[in-house]
Design a protein around this motif. Structure first.
Motif, mmCIF file in Angstrom:
data_model
loop_
_atom_site.group_PDB
_atom_site.id
_atom_site.type_symbol
_atom_site.label_atom_id
_atom_site.label_comp_id
_atom_site.label_asym_id
_atom_site.label_seq_id
_atom_site.Cartn_x
_atom_site.Cartn_y
_atom_site.Cartn_z
ATOM 1 N N UNK A 142 -8.791 6.771 2.677
ATOM 2 C CA UNK A 142 -9.571 5.931 1.777
ATOM 3 C C UNK A 142 -8.582 5.079 1.004
ATOM 4 N N UNK A 143 -8.695 3.764 1.146
ATOM 5 C CA UNK A 143 -7.753 2.828 0.532
ATOM 6 C C UNK A 143 -8.510 1.925 -0.435
ATOM 7 N N UNK A 144 -8.247 2.090 -1.724
ATOM 8 C CA UNK A 144 -8.906 1.277 -2.743
ATOM 9 C C UNK A 144 -7.926 0.221 -3.242
ATOM 10 N N UNK A 145 -8.388 -1.006 -3.337
ATOM 11 C CA UNK A 145 -7.503 -2.086 -3.772
ATOM 12 C C UNK A 145 -8.018 -2.731 -5.044
ATOM 13 N N UNK A 146 -7.068 -3.244 -5.824
ATOM 14 C CA UNK A 146 -7.384 -3.922 -7.074
ATOM 15 C C UNK A 146 -6.238 -4.877 -7.379
ATOM 16 N N UNK A 147 -6.514 -5.884 -8.182
ATOM 17 C CA UNK A 147 -5.461 -6.809 -8.588
ATOM 18 C C UNK A 147 -4.682 -6.209 -9.750
ATOM 19 N N UNK A 148 -3.369 -6.113 -9.591
ATOM 20 C CA UNK A 148 -2.512 -5.561 -10.636
ATOM 21 C C UNK A 148 -2.368 -6.562 -11.777
ATOM 22 N N UNK A 149 -1.719 -6.121 -12.856
ATOM 23 C CA UNK A 149 -1.571 -7.009 -14.014
ATOM 24 C C UNK A 149 -0.628 -8.175 -13.751
ATOM 25 N N UNK A 150 0.039 -8.176 -12.586
ATOM 26 C CA UNK A 150 0.870 -9.324 -12.208
ATOM 27 C C UNK A 150 0.086 -10.351 -11.396
ATOM 28 N N UNK A 151 -1.221 -10.104 -11.214
ATOM 29 C CA UNK A 151 -2.074 -11.046 -10.507
ATOM 30 C C UNK A 151 -2.092 -10.889 -8.999
ATOM 31 N N UNK A 152 -1.421 -9.848 -8.475
ATOM 32 C CA UNK A 152 -1.332 -9.636 -7.030
ATOM 33 C C UNK A 152 -2.007 -8.309 -6.682
ATOM 34 N N UNK A 153 -2.773 -8.250 -5.589
ATOM 35 C CA UNK A 153 -3.444 -6.996 -5.225
ATOM 36 C C UNK A 153 -2.462 -5.912 -4.791
ATOM 37 N N UNK A 154 -2.836 -4.667 -5.057
ATOM 38 C CA UNK A 154 -2.147 -3.537 -4.444
ATOM 39 C C UNK A 154 -3.192 -2.535 -3.992
ATOM 40 N N UNK A 155 -2.773 -1.597 -3.159
ATOM 41 C CA UNK A 155 -3.679 -0.620 -2.546
ATOM 42 C C UNK A 155 -3.253 0.772 -2.982
ATOM 43 N N UNK A 156 -4.231 1.557 -3.371
ATOM 44 C CA UNK A 156 -3.949 2.928 -3.801
ATOM 45 C C UNK A 156 -4.796 3.887 -2.980
ATOM 46 N N UNK A 157 -4.120 4.765 -2.255
ATOM 47 C CA UNK A 157 -4.779 5.801 -1.454
ATOM 48 C C UNK A 157 -4.623 7.117 -2.214
ATOM 49 N N UNK A 158 -5.421 7.285 -3.238
ATOM 50 C CA UNK A 158 -5.265 8.387 -4.178
ATOM 51 C C UNK A 158 -5.391 9.743 -3.483
ATOM 52 N N UNK A 159 -4.339 10.569 -3.640
ATOM 53 C CA UNK A 159 -4.258 11.902 -3.027
ATOM 54 C C UNK A 159 -4.440 11.849 -1.513
ATOM 55 N N UNK A 160 -4.110 10.703 -0.936
ATOM 56 C CA UNK A 160 -4.192 10.556 0.503
ATOM 57 C C UNK A 160 -2.809 10.341 1.095
ATOM 58 N N UNK A 161 -2.762 10.254 2.435
ATOM 59 C CA UNK A 161 -3.874 10.255 3.387
ATOM 60 C C UNK A 161 -4.317 11.671 3.756
#
Length: 331
Positions: free
Chosen positions: A58-77
């Protein structure tokens, strides 16, 4: 690798079934977690061999405070930690996915025990391993959790494993006949949220709000609120999330009044007893952010799990796509 169509209910159901039965899974890799983190964009991936799913992300993405997206696979894979072939395939696929959405890195933090050889192995695969060389406050999820091992123990053995002060506090609470109730309705959630707000204001800390807790309850039908009361007054509460063979004490709060009767400790004991009666093999009290007396959570939780129950995980595994942006973000 297959990236799942979010409209394909059958494929999503297969993902759910695999994750929920996997020994390598956490509720953070369940699709329900994306409902809680509603401001993140979800994507789900599965790996198959001979028609059977053998890995999932499960890969969740969001825009970081630098204006660029990153992906977080929390407690994954959700992948066998030593299946090198599958990890290499996953790295290649997640790199391609990250580039497709212009993400500058992908972060994993599997719930694997700290293991120097495994950390070296992941480093050789191309990850930046963030682990014991950093402060415990430098991670998204806690790198150290207080986990009570319930396997093969009687209730009395669990109690006697606590330090003497914790046993005394629990017995004080039990002598005061702290009542214990469970609920999933809005009234139980409202009471818990009000206690949480009171504690946050009193201690000058940030806590989740009612809307967040509500999303949690809606996303995970097994989650519930536990409340501890004395003479009809609710004094403390916890939001509990059972998943797999583990019961997680996810959020907890208490009022300042009537502290001497030890309602929070009595409630916690009731919850541990309930987890044992239901067959859970671990009770996770959550993270600690220093391994000494400077961290109140460490001081409190260590009394229940002793030092051997302070469980250190492998840390964060960063797959870097854009070196320059990553360097600016991580410093």
């Amino acid at each position: 690798m297959t990236q799942l169509d979010l409209n394909d209910s059958q494929a999503l159901a297969r993902y759910d079934a695999f994750v929920r039965q996997s020994p390598n899974a956490s509720f953070y890799q369940d699709r329900a977690w994306a409902q809680v983190k509603s401001n993140w964009t979800p994507a789900y991936f599965v790996y198959e061999r001979e028609g059977a799913i053998v890995g999932a992300v499960s890969a969740l993405s969001i825009t970081a405070n630098n204006g660029v997206p990153f992906i977080y696979c929390s407690r994954g894979p959700v992948i066998d930690p030593r299946d090198t072939e599958l990890w290499r395939e996953m790295i290649e696929d997640m790199t391609a996915y990250a580039r497709s959405i212009n993400a500058f890195f992908v972060r994993f933090d599997p719930e694997l025990l700290e293991d120097t050889s495994l950390q070296e192995h992941y480093s050789e695969l191309g990850f930046r391993v963030r682990s014991a060389d950093l402060l415990l406050t430098d991670f998204i999820q806690p790198r150290c959790n207080a986990v009570l091992d319930l396997r093969g123990k009687t209730l009395e053995q669990v109690l006697m494993g606590f330090d003497a002060k914790k046993r005394y506090d629990i017995r004080v609470g039990l002598r005061h006949d702290i009542s214990y109730t469970q609920g999933r309705d809005n009234e139980a959630l409202r009471m818990f949220s009000e206690i949480t707000d009171d504690m946050a204001e009193r201690k000058g800390i940030s806590m989740r709000d009612f809307a967040y807790f509500k999303r949690m309850m809606e996303a995970f039908p097994q989650a519930y609120v536990a409340l501890g009361s004395y003479e009809g007054e609710v004094l403390c509460g916890a939001l509990m999330l059972p998943y797999g063979d583990k019961m997680t004490y996810l959020y907890a709060a208490s009022l300042e009044v009537k502290r001497s009767i030890q309602a929070p400790n009595a409630l916690l004991w009731h919850l541990i007893e309930d987890a044992m009666n239901k067959g859970y093999t671990a009770f996770d009290l959550g993270g600690v952010f220093a391994l000494d007396g400077s961290c109140p959570l460490y001081k409190y939780k260590k009394g229940f799990v002793k030092q051997e129950g302070i469980t250190a995980y492998i840390g964060e595994l960063d797959l870097v796509i854009d070196e320059e942006v990553y360097a600016g973000f991580i410093k």
